[in-house]
Scaffold this active site. Sequence first.
Site, short mmCIF file in Angstrom:
data_model
loop_
_atom_site.label_atom_id
_atom_site.label_comp_id
_atom_site.label_asym_id
_atom_site.label_seq_id
_atom_site.Cartn_x
_atom_site.Cartn_y
_atom_site.Cartn_z
N GLU A 128 0.80 -1.23 0.00
CA GLU A 128 0.00 0.00 0.00
C GLU A 128 0.84 1.29 0.00
O GLU A 128 0.74 2.12 0.91
CB GLU A 128 -1.00 -0.01 1.15
CG GLU A 128 -1.96 -1.18 1.07
CD GLU A 128 -3.09 -1.14 2.10
OE1 GLU A 128 -3.00 -0.32 3.04
OE2 GLU A 128 -4.06 -1.91 1.95
N GLU A 154 -6.07 -7.88 -1.59
CA GLU A 154 -6.72 -7.78 -0.28
C GLU A 154 -8.16 -7.38 -0.47
O GLU A 154 -8.47 -6.51 -1.29
CB GLU A 154 -6.07 -6.70 0.59
CG GLU A 154 -4.81 -7.07 1.32
CD GLU A 154 -4.41 -5.97 2.31
OE1 GLU A 154 -5.31 -5.32 2.90
OE2 GLU A 154 -3.20 -5.76 2.48
#
Length: 275
Positions: free
Chosen positions: A85, A197
Amino acid sequence: MRTGIPKLDYVVSKAEELGIKLIVPLLNGNDDLGGIDTYVTNYGGTKTSFYTDAKSQKAYLAYVEFIVNRYKASPAIFSWELCNEPRCEGCDTSIITTWATKVSSAIKKIDSRHLVSLGDEGWFAPPQKAPAGANTYPYSGAEGIDFAANLAIPDIDFGTFHMYPDQWEATDEWGNTFIKEHDAIGKKFGKPVILEEYGVKKAKSDRVKIMQSWQDTIVKGTLAGDLFWQLEETLKGTKPGDEYGVQYSKQAGSAYDEVVTKHAREMKEKAVGGA
Protein backbone atom coordinates in the site's frame (compact mmCIF):
# COMPACT_ATOMS: atom_id res chain seq x y z
CA MET A 1 22.57 -6.82 16.55
CA ARG A 2 19.13 -8.39 16.79
CA THR A 3 17.14 -8.54 13.55
CA GLY A 4 14.05 -10.30 12.26
CA ILE A 5 16.02 -12.19 9.61
CA PRO A 6 16.08 -15.54 11.51
CA LYS A 7 12.28 -15.38 11.70
CA LEU A 8 12.04 -14.71 7.98
CA ASP A 9 14.48 -17.58 7.35
CA TYR A 10 12.10 -19.83 9.25
CA VAL A 11 9.04 -18.63 7.32
CA VAL A 12 10.74 -19.18 3.96
CA SER A 13 12.10 -22.62 4.91
CA LYS A 14 8.71 -23.69 6.27
CA ALA A 15 7.02 -22.48 3.08
CA GLU A 16 9.49 -24.55 1.05
CA GLU A 17 8.69 -27.58 3.18
CA LEU A 18 4.92 -27.16 2.78
CA GLY A 19 4.93 -26.10 -0.88
CA ILE A 20 3.55 -22.63 -0.12
CA LYS A 21 4.32 -19.66 -2.36
CA LEU A 22 5.10 -16.29 -0.76
CA ILE A 23 4.50 -12.72 -1.89
CA VAL A 24 7.26 -10.93 0.03
CA PRO A 25 6.61 -7.22 0.79
CA LEU A 26 9.87 -5.30 0.97
CA LEU A 27 8.30 -2.29 2.65
CA ASN A 28 5.06 -1.22 4.34
CA GLY A 29 3.25 1.98 3.53
CA ASN A 30 1.42 1.79 6.86
CA ASP A 31 2.94 2.31 10.30
CA ASP A 32 1.56 -0.83 11.97
CA LEU A 33 4.47 -3.17 11.28
CA GLY A 34 7.23 -0.70 10.54
CA GLY A 35 7.87 0.68 7.10
CA ILE A 36 8.24 4.08 5.49
CA ASP A 37 7.87 5.72 8.91
CA THR A 38 10.98 3.85 10.08
CA TYR A 39 13.05 5.34 7.27
CA VAL A 40 11.65 8.80 7.99
CA THR A 41 12.54 8.45 11.68
CA ASN A 42 16.13 7.45 10.90
CA TYR A 43 16.91 9.50 7.82
CA GLY A 44 14.55 12.48 7.99
CA GLY A 45 12.05 13.76 5.49
CA THR A 46 8.39 12.78 5.34
CA LYS A 47 6.30 9.86 4.13
CA THR A 48 5.84 11.68 0.82
CA SER A 49 9.48 12.71 0.35
CA PHE A 50 10.64 9.12 1.08
CA TYR A 51 10.33 8.12 -2.58
CA THR A 52 12.88 10.73 -3.68
CA ASP A 53 14.97 11.17 -0.53
CA ALA A 54 18.55 10.09 -1.30
CA LYS A 55 19.38 8.77 2.19
CA SER A 56 16.15 6.80 2.57
CA GLN A 57 16.42 5.34 -0.91
CA LYS A 58 20.03 4.29 -0.42
CA ALA A 59 19.07 2.42 2.78
CA TYR A 60 15.92 0.92 1.26
CA LEU A 61 17.71 -0.32 -1.87
CA ALA A 62 20.48 -1.83 0.27
CA TYR A 63 17.82 -3.73 2.23
CA VAL A 64 16.10 -4.84 -0.98
CA GLU A 65 19.41 -6.11 -2.38
CA PHE A 66 20.13 -8.02 0.83
CA ILE A 67 16.71 -9.71 1.02
CA VAL A 68 16.47 -10.58 -2.67
CA ASN A 69 19.98 -12.02 -2.73
CA ARG A 70 19.29 -14.04 0.41
CA TYR A 71 16.17 -15.78 -0.92
CA LYS A 72 16.41 -15.59 -4.72
CA ALA A 73 17.18 -19.31 -5.00
CA SER A 74 14.17 -20.31 -2.91
CA PRO A 75 11.30 -22.06 -4.69
CA ALA A 76 8.95 -20.60 -2.05
CA ILE A 77 9.20 -17.08 -3.46
CA PHE A 78 6.29 -16.17 -5.71
CA SER A 79 7.01 -12.48 -6.04
CA TRP A 80 8.89 -9.54 -4.59
CA GLU A 81 6.49 -6.76 -3.64
CA LEU A 82 7.97 -3.26 -3.57
CA CYS A 83 5.65 -1.96 -0.84
CA ASN A 84 2.38 -2.86 0.80
CA GLU A 85 0.00 0.00 0.00
CA PRO A 86 2.42 2.72 -1.14
CA ARG A 87 0.88 6.18 -1.02
CA CYS A 88 2.14 9.68 -1.70
CA GLU A 89 -0.71 11.96 -0.68
CA GLY A 90 -1.00 15.06 -2.83
CA CYS A 91 1.92 14.00 -5.06
CA ASP A 92 1.98 13.80 -8.81
CA THR A 93 1.54 10.14 -9.74
CA SER A 94 4.88 10.21 -11.58
CA ILE A 95 6.67 10.16 -8.20
CA ILE A 96 5.63 6.60 -7.32
CA THR A 97 5.69 5.42 -10.94
CA THR A 98 9.31 6.60 -11.32
CA TRP A 99 10.26 5.07 -7.97
CA ALA A 100 8.62 1.73 -8.84
CA THR A 101 10.35 1.70 -12.23
CA LYS A 102 13.75 2.14 -10.60
CA VAL A 103 13.26 -0.40 -7.81
CA SER A 104 11.67 -3.09 -9.98
CA SER A 105 14.56 -2.77 -12.45
CA ALA A 106 17.08 -3.12 -9.62
CA ILE A 107 15.38 -6.30 -8.41
CA LYS A 108 15.30 -7.86 -11.87
CA LYS A 109 19.05 -7.30 -12.21
CA ILE A 110 19.55 -9.40 -9.09
CA ASP A 111 16.80 -11.97 -9.64
CA SER A 112 15.22 -12.41 -13.06
CA ARG A 113 13.57 -15.70 -12.10
CA HIS A 114 10.87 -14.38 -9.79
CA LEU A 115 7.96 -12.04 -10.39
CA VAL A 116 7.83 -8.45 -9.17
CA SER A 117 4.70 -6.54 -8.10
CA LEU A 118 4.11 -3.06 -6.70
CA GLY A 119 1.58 -3.87 -3.94
CA ASP A 120 -0.58 -0.78 -4.50
CA GLU A 121 -4.29 -0.45 -3.78
CA GLY A 122 -5.20 0.16 -7.41
CA TRP A 123 -6.29 3.80 -7.34
CA PHE A 124 -7.14 5.54 -10.59
CA ALA A 125 -5.69 8.78 -12.00
CA PRO A 126 -6.05 11.38 -13.35
CA PRO A 127 -9.20 12.32 -11.40
CA GLN A 128 -12.34 10.95 -13.00
CA LYS A 129 -16.03 10.64 -12.31
CA ALA A 130 -16.85 7.86 -9.87
CA PRO A 131 -19.33 5.21 -11.05
CA ALA A 132 -22.61 4.45 -9.30
CA GLY A 133 -22.24 3.35 -5.69
CA ALA A 134 -18.68 4.62 -5.33
CA ASN A 135 -17.04 7.33 -3.30
CA THR A 136 -14.81 9.69 -5.30
CA TYR A 137 -11.72 8.65 -3.28
CA PRO A 138 -10.51 5.67 -5.41
CA TYR A 139 -10.93 7.80 -8.55
CA SER A 140 -9.40 11.06 -7.31
CA GLY A 141 -5.67 10.38 -7.70
CA ALA A 142 -5.31 11.87 -4.22
CA GLU A 143 -2.84 9.21 -3.02
CA GLY A 144 -0.45 9.63 -5.94
CA ILE A 145 -1.24 6.24 -7.47
CA ASP A 146 -2.06 5.59 -11.14
CA PHE A 147 -2.84 1.89 -11.43
CA ALA A 148 -2.62 1.78 -15.23
CA ALA A 149 0.68 3.68 -15.42
CA ASN A 150 2.22 1.44 -12.77
CA LEU A 151 1.03 -1.73 -14.47
CA ALA A 152 2.71 -0.52 -17.67
CA ILE A 153 6.16 -0.49 -15.98
CA PRO A 154 8.26 -3.09 -17.88
CA ASP A 155 9.58 -4.89 -14.78
CA ILE A 156 6.23 -5.02 -12.97
CA ASP A 157 4.93 -8.48 -13.86
CA PHE A 158 1.40 -8.30 -12.47
CA GLY A 159 -0.98 -5.78 -10.96
CA THR A 160 -2.46 -5.65 -7.47
CA PHE A 161 -5.41 -3.83 -5.96
CA HIS A 162 -7.13 -3.82 -2.57
CA MET A 163 -10.83 -3.37 -1.83
CA TYR A 164 -12.71 -2.33 1.32
CA PRO A 165 -15.96 -0.61 0.26
CA ASP A 166 -17.13 -0.11 3.85
CA GLN A 167 -13.99 1.94 4.60
CA TRP A 168 -14.46 4.08 1.51
CA GLU A 169 -18.18 4.84 1.95
CA ALA A 170 -19.02 2.81 -1.14
CA THR A 171 -21.73 0.20 -1.70
CA ASP A 172 -20.97 -3.50 -1.63
CA GLU A 173 -22.29 -3.81 -5.18
CA TRP A 174 -19.72 -1.26 -6.35
CA GLY A 175 -17.07 -3.81 -5.39
CA ASN A 176 -18.02 -5.79 -8.49
CA THR A 177 -17.50 -2.70 -10.63
CA PHE A 178 -14.06 -2.10 -9.10
CA ILE A 179 -13.09 -5.69 -9.87
CA LYS A 180 -14.22 -5.41 -13.49
CA GLU A 181 -12.37 -2.11 -13.97
CA HIS A 182 -9.06 -3.66 -12.93
CA ASP A 183 -9.76 -6.76 -14.96
CA ALA A 184 -10.19 -4.59 -18.06
CA ILE A 185 -6.92 -2.71 -17.47
CA GLY A 186 -5.07 -6.00 -17.01
CA LYS A 187 -6.39 -7.15 -20.38
CA LYS A 188 -5.33 -3.87 -21.97
CA PHE A 189 -1.72 -4.33 -20.90
CA GLY A 190 -1.66 -8.10 -21.29
CA LYS A 191 -0.66 -8.64 -17.64
CA PRO A 192 -2.27 -10.66 -14.85
CA VAL A 193 -3.99 -8.77 -12.04
CA ILE A 194 -4.93 -10.01 -8.58
CA LEU A 195 -7.28 -8.65 -5.93
CA GLU A 196 -4.59 -8.82 -3.27
CA GLU A 197 -6.72 -7.78 -0.28
CA TYR A 198 -10.46 -7.55 0.33
CA GLY A 199 -12.89 -8.14 3.11
CA VAL A 200 -16.16 -7.43 4.87
CA LYS A 201 -16.38 -6.79 8.60
CA LYS A 202 -17.47 -9.75 10.73
CA ALA A 203 -20.20 -7.63 12.29
CA LYS A 204 -22.04 -7.51 8.97
CA SER A 205 -24.64 -10.30 8.94
CA ASP A 206 -24.53 -10.84 5.17
CA ARG A 207 -20.77 -10.67 4.76
CA VAL A 208 -20.48 -14.20 3.33
CA LYS A 209 -23.04 -13.38 0.65
CA ILE A 210 -21.23 -10.13 -0.19
CA MET A 211 -17.84 -11.82 -0.49
CA GLN A 212 -19.33 -14.59 -2.59
CA SER A 213 -20.75 -11.98 -4.96
CA TRP A 214 -17.28 -10.51 -5.50
CA GLN A 215 -15.76 -13.96 -5.84
CA ASP A 216 -18.35 -14.88 -8.46
CA THR A 217 -17.33 -11.81 -10.48
CA ILE A 218 -13.68 -12.87 -10.19
CA VAL A 219 -14.41 -16.44 -11.30
CA LYS A 220 -16.39 -15.25 -14.31
CA GLY A 221 -13.74 -12.70 -15.32
CA THR A 222 -10.05 -13.02 -16.11
CA LEU A 223 -8.43 -11.88 -12.85
CA ALA A 224 -5.57 -14.21 -12.03
CA GLY A 225 -6.41 -14.60 -8.35
CA ASP A 226 -7.61 -13.07 -5.10
CA LEU A 227 -6.45 -13.06 -1.47
CA PHE A 228 -9.02 -12.35 1.26
CA TRP A 229 -8.06 -10.41 4.40
CA GLN A 230 -7.37 -12.37 6.48
CA LEU A 231 -7.03 -15.91 7.83
CA GLU A 232 -7.77 -16.04 11.53
CA GLU A 233 -6.98 -18.77 14.02
CA THR A 234 -7.72 -18.76 17.74
CA LEU A 235 -4.81 -20.17 19.70
CA LYS A 236 -4.94 -21.07 23.35
CA GLY A 237 -4.86 -17.94 25.47
CA THR A 238 -5.60 -15.59 22.56
CA LYS A 239 -8.68 -14.09 20.99
CA PRO A 240 -9.37 -12.86 17.45
CA GLY A 241 -8.32 -9.24 17.01
CA ASP A 242 -9.10 -8.37 13.39
CA GLU A 243 -12.56 -7.17 12.42
CA TYR A 244 -12.17 -8.62 8.92
CA GLY A 245 -10.70 -11.99 9.92
CA VAL A 246 -12.15 -15.25 8.57
CA GLN A 247 -11.88 -17.88 11.28
CA TYR A 248 -10.37 -21.20 10.20
CA SER A 249 -12.95 -23.98 10.41
CA LYS A 250 -13.47 -27.49 9.09
CA GLN A 251 -17.22 -27.20 9.62
CA ALA A 252 -19.36 -27.39 6.49
CA GLY A 253 -21.27 -24.18 5.90
CA SER A 254 -18.94 -22.03 8.00
CA ALA A 255 -17.71 -18.70 6.64
CA TYR A 256 -14.31 -20.33 6.03
CA ASP A 257 -15.90 -23.19 4.11
CA GLU A 258 -18.00 -20.84 1.98
CA VAL A 259 -15.51 -18.11 1.06
CA VAL A 260 -12.21 -19.97 1.31
CA THR A 261 -12.50 -23.71 0.73
CA LYS A 262 -15.18 -23.60 -1.95
CA HIS A 263 -13.76 -20.54 -3.69
CA ALA A 264 -10.23 -21.99 -3.74
CA ARG A 265 -11.66 -25.03 -5.50
CA GLU A 266 -13.36 -22.79 -8.08
CA MET A 267 -10.19 -20.82 -8.73
CA LYS A 268 -8.11 -23.97 -9.12
CA GLU A 269 -10.42 -25.02 -11.95
CA LYS A 270 -10.41 -21.61 -13.61
CA ALA A 271 -8.46 -20.94 -16.79
CA VAL A 272 -6.53 -17.69 -16.26
CA GLY A 273 -5.67 -15.25 -19.02
CA GLY A 274 -3.01 -12.55 -19.00
CA ALA A 275 0.56 -12.36 -20.16
